[in-house]
Each structure stands twice: as C-alpha cells, then as structure tokens.
Scaffold this motif. Structure first.
Motif, PDB file in Angstrom:
ATOM      1  N   SER A  21       1.099  -1.224  -0.035  1.00 54.79           N
ATOM      2  CA  SER A  21       0.408   0.011  -0.222  1.00 54.79           C
ATOM      3  C   SER A  21       1.191   1.037   0.137  1.00 54.79           C
ATOM      4  CB  SER A  21      -0.826  -0.032   1.343  1.00 54.79           C
ATOM      5  OG  SER A  21      -0.430   0.193   2.117  1.00 54.79           O
ATOM      6  N   PHE A  22      -0.181   1.858  -0.602  1.00 56.20           N
ATOM      7  CA  PHE A  22       0.951   3.547  -0.065  1.00 56.20           C
ATOM      8  C   PHE A  22      -0.047   4.575  -0.236  1.00 56.20           C
ATOM      9  CE2 PHE A  22      -0.417   2.769  -4.638  1.00 56.20           C
ATOM     10  CZ  PHE A  22      -0.219   4.828  -5.137  1.00 56.20           C
ATOM     11  N   GLY A  23       0.781   5.818   0.454  1.00 56.15           N
ATOM     12  CA  GLY A  23      -0.357   6.834   1.697  1.00 56.15           C
ATOM     13  C   GLY A  23      -0.472   6.899   2.507  1.00 56.15           C
ATOM     14  N   SER A  24      -0.724   7.813   3.018  1.00 58.33           N
ATOM     15  CA  SER A  24      -1.478   8.804   4.635  1.00 58.33           C
ATOM     16  C   SER A  24      -1.931   9.504   4.380  1.00 58.33           C
ATOM     17  CB  SER A  24      -0.049   8.714   5.438  1.00 58.33           C
ATOM     18  OG  SER A  24       0.852   9.531   4.820  1.00 58.33           O
ATOM     19  N   HIS A  25      -2.938  10.061   5.794  1.00 58.37           N
ATOM     20  CA  HIS A  25      -3.321  11.133   5.686  1.00 58.37           C
ATOM     21  C   HIS A  25      -2.379  12.425   6.183  1.00 58.37           C
ATOM     22  CE1 HIS A  25      -7.549  13.277   7.352  1.00 58.37           C
ATOM     23  NE2 HIS A  25      -6.359  13.612   7.416  1.00 58.37           N
ATOM     24  N   GLY A  26      -3.578  13.038   5.119  1.00 54.66           N
ATOM     25  CA  GLY A  26      -2.553  14.782   5.447  1.00 54.66           C
ATOM     26  C   GLY A  26      -3.121  15.336   3.704  1.00 54.66           C
ATOM     27  N   THR A  27      -2.113  16.373   3.918  1.00 54.04           N
ATOM     28  CA  THR A  27      -1.646  17.360   2.622  1.00 54.04           C
ATOM     29  C   THR A  27      -1.307  17.900   2.063  1.00 54.04           C
ATOM     30  OG1 THR A  27      -1.634  19.138   4.361  1.00 54.04           O
ATOM     31  CG2 THR A  27      -3.996  18.861   4.033  1.00 54.04           C
TER      32      THR A  27
END
Length: 322
Positions: free
Chosen positions: A161-167
C-alpha cells in the motif's frame, strides 16, 4: 454540441437511461465499467431493499440486458457499492463502502467470492471506494478513510500500500477515484484536498494539480477519474457539475458540462404515458435538463466514447472524442 480546443474535440453523442426506482432505469449511480464487447455494467448505489443496490447491464445503444445484486450484508449482497472494474479474467469486482468488502462476480452476475473487514491493518478497509486494475492484473483499491491505496492480487491477497493522511505530497484526505495509464502510472482523486495526484507504479509521488474552486483546473470534490488511450485524464468534478479534461501532466484542456437529450428508454416511457409529456412541459428550468448534476464517475472505451455517470439524474451522458 461539439466541445473543442486546439488539442482535442468532443462531440455529444447520446444519453442512456432515466431516473426511476426499479427495472429498466437508474437511481443513485456511482460508477460503471465497459467490457471489451461494449457492454456496460452500471453500478447503482440504491437506497434500500425496495431500491436494490445493483449492477445494471445494457449496451452502448441502450439495449437492456438485465441486472444483478441484492440488498444486505450476507455474502454476495451489497449495501453501499462504490467502484466497479472488470479483470483480465472477465470477472467483475465491486467495492462496498458499508460492508467493507471487495466482491467478485462472473459476467452473468453470479457471486464468486469476497474479502475484507473493517480496520486499518494490512488488507483491511475503512470505506473502500475507487478500484482499478494494473497491466499486471493486480488490483488497486482506494481505502478512503484510511487515506491510502492498497494493492491486491485478483484473489484478494494483500501485496502492499501507499499513502497516509494529510495535505502534503503523497498524502490523502478521503481519496476517491483511481486510474492507471498505459505506462503503469497511477492517478488518484484526492477528494477533500481538491486535487489530483500522480504516482509511479510503485506508489512514488510524481506531481499534483488542483485546488479548491470552480475555475479551470480547480476542483470542488473530485470523484471518479480515468485515462484514455492518448494519456488524457478525465475527472468527474462532482460539486462543480462537470468533467474536466487534462493532459498527462495536469494541464487543463477543456470541460464537459452536459448536453443530454431524451434517451431511448425515456422516449418509450413517454410514448406509453402521454400525460407525462405534459408534466415535462411545465418544468420551471427546462434549460437545465441537459446539464450534468453531481457526476460521480467517468470512463472511456477504446473507440473514444466518454461515459459520464450523471449520478443525480439517473443517466449516462456519452460523448465521442473526434
């Protein structure tokens, strides 16, 4: 109507469908998939057991074939279906936001298997939404509330997987749609961040474009997206009631806002119910009838047809790239 700029031309072709609760009609659409033979699998979110979430099947020429799907939480049943895609093995994959599942059906609609539970560990989901196959055959699933993209084999085995919470770059806030180009690069619509992000096939950040607004290249909750044979990117700009079209690097080209005409099903309904035509003539704003209203998804086929899921009007608007 023909939509043009110096690089591309689009001509409105026809409309499929009408808004109704059951049978040969659509209600609360979320996505569609186009089979190699041109058959359309249109995903209907539905509302209850009386208006089943289902997959409705028709041709590009609006010939009705049938539907499948039942409301519920048992294996093979749907509650809030969101994304749909067809594998190289000719099986239909559907995400369900409520049931936290990916469900698999054969091309006739028979249930095959499913996987998924609610959670944030590897292979678990919190509101799975967009779905797309890579050239390798592996499946990418947008795990919206976990702010990540998960990759699986066609058997549902977790890969990575890739990605995380944020802007920031490579971060998400309620991602929604996903698409893969011929080079394997991945585009994701970052719904609450009002932008599109582009990644390598390994999930490494490349670039992004967009910000909140209604001007060219801006977004107000981008939903589904797709990439055509020439690498152009089509984005369903949900709350701006349009589809915007960009080149592969995010440069704005043109937008489609809707030109719908009467569908075959709608015309047949009016022929059978003449009083309904009189009611239509009393509409306050007839000029709005053809415009898009909350388009949730967009797909293309190999012949250059662009299919816009005009969600809140229960129809598909089809354009031709010329």
């Amino acid at each position: 109507m023909t939509i043009t700029n110096k690089f591309v031309n689009y001509e409105y072709d026809h409309t499929i469908g009408m808004d109704d609760f059951a049978g040969r009609a659509f209600r609360n659409l979320s996505d569609l998939a186009v089979a190699d033979d041109g058959v359309l699998f249109v995903l209907q979110r539905g509302e209850s057991v009386h208006n089943n979430p289902s997959v409705k099947i028709c041709t590009v020429d609006e010939d009705w074939i049938g539907e499948f799907g039942d409301y519920g939480q048992e294996p093979g049943q749907l509650m809030w279906p969101c994304g749909i895609a067809i594998s190289n093995e000719k099986e239909i994959y559907v995400t369900d936001e409520w049931n936290q599942k990916v469900l698999v059906f054969d091309m006739e609609g028979s249930f095959v298997f499913q996987w998924g539970i609610k959670g944030s560990a590897e292979g678990e989901f919190d509101s799975p939404s967009g779905i797309a196959f890579e050239g390798s055959g592996n499946l990418l699933v947008v795990d919206a509330r976990n702010s990540r993209i998960q990759r699986f084999t066609i058997k549902g085995e977790y890969i990575d997987s890739f990605g995380s919470h944020g802007t920031g770059a490579g971060e998400f806030n309620m991602p929604w749609g996903i698409a893969v180009n011929h080079s394997g690069e991945i585009y994701v619509s970052d719904w609450r961040n009002d932008r599109i992000q582009k990644f390598t096939s390994n999930g490494e950040y490349i670039l992004e474009w967009g910000e909140h607004g209604s001007n060219e290249g801006q977004f107000n909750r981008p939903a589904g997206l797709c990439v055509d044979e020439d690498g152009l990117v089509y984005v369903a700009d949900w709350h701006n009631d349009r589809v915007q079209i960009f080149d592969s690097e995010g440069s704005y080209l043109v937008e489609l806002t809707g030109d719908a005409t009467m569908s075959k099903w709608g015309a047949q309904l009016l022929d059978a119910n003449p009083l309904m035509e009189g009611f239509r003539q009393t509409a306050k704003y007839p000029e709005r009838e053809g415009k898009l209203y909350r388009p949730r998804s967009v797909q293309v086929d190999k012949t250059g047809h662009i299919f816009i899921v005009d969600s809140c009007k229960g129809r598909l608007q089809i354009y031709q790239k010329i």
